[in-house]
Design a protein around this motif. Sequence first.
Motif, mmCIF file in Angstrom:
data_model
loop_
_atom_site.group_PDB
_atom_site.id
_atom_site.type_symbol
_atom_site.label_atom_id
_atom_site.label_comp_id
_atom_site.label_asym_id
_atom_site.label_seq_id
_atom_site.Cartn_x
_atom_site.Cartn_y
_atom_site.Cartn_z
ATOM 1 N N GLU A 220 83.819 23.073 -5.416
ATOM 2 C CA GLU A 220 83.803 24.342 -4.848
ATOM 3 C C GLU A 220 84.784 25.174 -5.457
ATOM 4 N N PHE A 221 84.695 26.683 -5.518
ATOM 5 C CA PHE A 221 85.863 27.552 -6.003
ATOM 6 C C PHE A 221 86.518 28.066 -4.760
ATOM 7 N N ARG A 222 87.685 28.234 -4.602
ATOM 8 C CA ARG A 222 88.456 28.843 -3.474
ATOM 9 C C ARG A 222 89.293 29.824 -3.926
ATOM 10 N N VAL A 223 89.388 31.002 -3.237
ATOM 11 C CA VAL A 223 90.757 31.790 -3.528
ATOM 12 C C VAL A 223 91.735 31.917 -2.680
ATOM 13 N N ALA A 224 93.140 31.861 -3.035
ATOM 14 C CA ALA A 224 94.142 32.089 -2.342
ATOM 15 C C ALA A 224 94.903 33.189 -2.652
ATOM 16 N N PHE A 225 95.185 33.910 -1.936
ATOM 17 C CA PHE A 225 96.111 35.150 -1.862
ATOM 18 C C PHE A 225 97.531 35.015 -1.595
ATOM 19 N N ARG B 56 89.924 43.609 -2.702
ATOM 20 C CA ARG B 56 90.435 44.737 -3.274
ATOM 21 C C ARG B 56 89.932 45.954 -2.958
ATOM 22 N N LYS B 57 88.454 45.959 -2.791
ATOM 23 C CA LYS B 57 87.977 47.191 -2.454
ATOM 24 C C LYS B 57 87.983 47.465 -0.920
ATOM 25 N N ASN B 58 87.834 46.600 -0.123
ATOM 26 C CA ASN B 58 87.818 47.071 1.398
ATOM 27 C C ASN B 58 89.013 46.349 2.299
ATOM 28 N N GLY B 59 89.984 45.782 1.724
ATOM 29 C CA GLY B 59 91.158 45.111 2.361
ATOM 30 C C GLY B 59 91.989 46.256 3.128
#
Length: 69
Positions: free
Chosen positions: A21-26, A53-56
């Motif tokens: 699975e792919f995960r995103v870390a900020f 990016r759009k809604n944060g």
Amino acid sequence: MEGSRVAKGYSFEITEDKQGEFRVAFKYNSEKIFTTEGYSSKARAKRAIESFRKNGSLAPVVDRSKSAA
């Protein structure tokens, strides 16, 4: 990212876990601020980044703490 502002020190990092699975870390510099759930494809992880990016910046702050301050 021509024509757009870049937030220095901040980045999104896509990784693949042992289950595939792919995960995103900020991250800020090397510190992980948050990590997402696992996504079944890299394309879905990239869509999550675009959504952040759009809604944060428009998302409300929900304070569930008990402190009044």
